[in-house]
Design a protein around this motif. Structure first.
Motif, short mmCIF file in Angstrom:
data_model
loop_
_atom_site.label_atom_id
_atom_site.label_comp_id
_atom_site.label_asym_id
_atom_site.label_seq_id
_atom_site.Cartn_x
_atom_site.Cartn_y
_atom_site.Cartn_z
N SER A 159 2.94 46.00 54.25
CA SER A 159 2.56 46.42 55.53
C SER A 159 1.58 45.35 56.27
N ASN A 160 1.38 45.44 57.62
CA ASN A 160 0.40 44.63 58.23
C ASN A 160 -1.21 45.16 57.99
N ASP A 161 -1.50 46.24 57.30
CA ASP A 161 -2.72 46.59 56.99
C ASP A 161 -3.12 46.50 55.61
N GLU A 162 -2.30 45.50 55.06
CA GLU A 162 -2.96 45.27 53.59
C GLU A 162 -4.08 44.38 53.41
N ASN A 163 -4.11 43.63 54.25
CA ASN A 163 -5.23 42.36 54.30
C ASN A 163 -6.80 43.01 54.25
N LEU A 164 -7.59 42.45 53.46
CA LEU A 164 -8.92 43.01 53.28
C LEU A 164 -9.64 41.94 54.05
N ALA A 165 -10.89 42.24 54.91
CA ALA A 165 -11.77 41.28 55.52
C ALA A 165 -12.48 40.44 54.16
N ARG A 207 -13.19 46.99 49.37
CA ARG A 207 -13.05 47.11 51.11
C ARG A 207 -13.35 45.51 51.64
N LEU A 208 -14.04 44.77 50.78
CA LEU A 208 -14.36 43.46 51.15
C LEU A 208 -14.13 42.18 50.04
N ILE A 209 -13.71 41.38 50.18
CA ILE A 209 -13.65 40.25 49.19
C ILE A 209 -14.78 39.19 49.45
N THR A 210 -15.59 39.31 48.63
CA THR A 210 -16.99 38.64 48.82
C THR A 210 -17.05 37.54 47.45
N ARG A 211 -17.96 36.78 47.75
CA ARG A 211 -18.51 35.82 46.48
C ARG A 211 -18.77 36.55 45.18
N GLY A 212 -19.36 37.59 45.30
CA GLY A 212 -19.67 38.65 44.05
C GLY A 212 -18.20 39.13 43.46
N LEU A 213 -17.30 39.38 44.22
CA LEU A 213 -16.20 39.91 43.83
C LEU A 213 -15.31 38.72 43.05
N VAL A 214 -15.27 37.52 43.54
CA VAL A 214 -14.66 36.52 43.03
C VAL A 214 -15.55 36.26 41.55
N LYS A 215 -16.64 36.17 41.86
CA LYS A 215 -17.55 35.93 40.43
C LYS A 215 -17.02 37.22 39.26
N PRO A 217 -0.35 36.50 39.70
CA PRO A 217 -1.65 36.29 39.85
C PRO A 217 -2.56 36.92 38.85
N THR A 218 -3.51 36.23 38.10
CA THR A 218 -4.18 37.10 37.16
C THR A 218 -5.24 38.14 37.41
N THR A 219 -5.60 38.09 38.78
CA THR A 219 -6.68 39.00 39.16
C THR A 219 -5.88 39.78 40.19
N LEU A 221 -7.08 37.74 44.98
CA LEU A 221 -8.53 37.29 45.38
C LEU A 221 -8.74 36.44 46.58
N ASP A 222 -7.58 35.65 47.07
CA ASP A 222 -7.57 34.98 48.16
C ASP A 222 -7.06 35.71 49.34
N GLY A 223 -6.85 37.13 49.21
CA GLY A 223 -6.50 38.22 50.07
C GLY A 223 -5.08 38.21 50.54
N ARG A 224 -4.09 37.52 49.62
CA ARG A 224 -2.60 37.71 49.77
C ARG A 224 -2.07 39.10 49.34
N ALA A 225 -1.17 39.49 49.97
CA ALA A 225 -0.66 40.58 49.24
C ALA A 225 0.27 40.32 48.23
N PHE A 226 0.52 41.08 47.29
CA PHE A 226 1.39 40.93 45.91
C PHE A 226 2.05 42.04 45.89
N ILE A 227 3.42 42.08 45.78
CA ILE A 227 4.33 43.14 45.21
C ILE A 227 5.28 42.54 44.20
N ALA A 228 5.46 43.74 43.34
CA ALA A 228 6.45 42.97 42.18
C ALA A 228 7.29 44.52 41.65
N ASN A 229 8.47 43.83 41.41
CA ASN A 229 9.07 44.92 40.27
C ASN A 229 8.63 44.47 38.94
N ALA A 230 8.04 45.15 38.14
CA ALA A 230 7.47 44.73 36.87
C ALA A 230 8.24 45.67 35.84
#
Length: 244
Positions: free
Chosen positions: A36-42, A91-99, A137-139, A183-192
């Motif tokens: 959906s179009n609202d999946e992206n985080l700031a 709700r936010l992708i930040t440097r701290g979240l990446v760390k 993606p691992t995270t 972590l780079d804000g891309r949507a991911f969906i999978a049949n696992a």
């Protein structure tokens, strides 16, 4: 192929060995229907809100060398409140979240685990890591199980309950449809399926405050809870939560 917001989508099937196979147009279209179009985080790198969020992550984080007799180094042991209650969506992708993602990955590898949830390192946010990087993606941020099907039994253990005799066969759905963000804000969906589905279900359970022992039934449940008694583990934190 384009996503609903016009971005490109990488679509493939993969096995745990890392080999990838092309998906049919019908299969890709079916998966895209769940985006959906609202999946992206700031992405917030320098805002006041981002700084406060990162400070909170740092305060909550367990040091990688912190030792518990019940868990692997750097991992929160069972009986710690953060492990037994649902965590908040990111709700936010930040440097701290990446760390945090890098920290979780490091702790997971050092502990020789196959997956790790953020609250297992003290951070009450919806994020998990896994070791099946050849598959996905691992995270994953805000993982959400949309559908599940089938039945598959597989022996599980937990880095937060690292005591002899605690591993046990757990019956869970065999396949699932999962949606998340990277972590780079891309949507991911999978049949696992099978192992990947199992790891995701185990980690999503953690993010919902559920330990795998709560999924046990019958004699295995009795046996594992006796093991916890032998290690003086307060399992009042872990009421039964078997699948219906």
């Amino acid at each position: 192929m384009k996503s609903p917001d016009g971005g490109s989508v990488e679509a493939y099937a993969a096995c745990s060995c890392g080999r990838r196979y092309p998906l049919s147009l019908a299969a890709r279209t079916k998966l895209l229907a769940h985006l959906s179009n609202d999946e992206n985080l700031a992405r917030a790198l320098s805002t006041i809100e981002a700084a406060a969020f990162d400070q909170q992550l740092l305060r909550d984080l367990w040091p990688a060398d912190r030792i518990s007799k019940l868990a692997m180094p750097g991992v929160v042991p069972v009986g710690t409140p953060v492990l037994h209650r649902p965590v908040e969506p990111v709700r936010l992708i930040t440097r701290g979240l990446v760390k945090l993602g890098l920290h979780m990955t490091s702790v997971m590898h050092q502990a020789q685990g196959i997956g790790l949830a953020a609250n297992q390192v003290g951070a009450p946010v919806r994020m998990c890591t896994h070791k099946l990087g050849a598959v996905a993606p691992t995270t994953l941020i805000n993982p959400e199980i949309l559908k599940s099907a089938g039945v598959w039994e597989y022996t599980e253990g937990c880095l937060s309950l690292s005591v002899d005799g605690a591993a046990a066969p757990v019956v869970r759905p065999k396949t699932l449809l999962i949606r998340a963000l990277t972590l780079d804000g891309r949507a991911f969906i999978a049949n696992a399926d099978e192992l990947f589905a199992r790891v995701l279900q185990h980690e999503v359970d953690h993010l919902n405050g559920i330990e795998y022992v709560q999924r046990l039934t019958g004699l295995e449940r009795t046996r594992v809870y006796l093991v916890m008694n032998e290690h003086d583990i307060d399992h009042s934190w872990m009421p039964p939560a078997p699948y219906g």
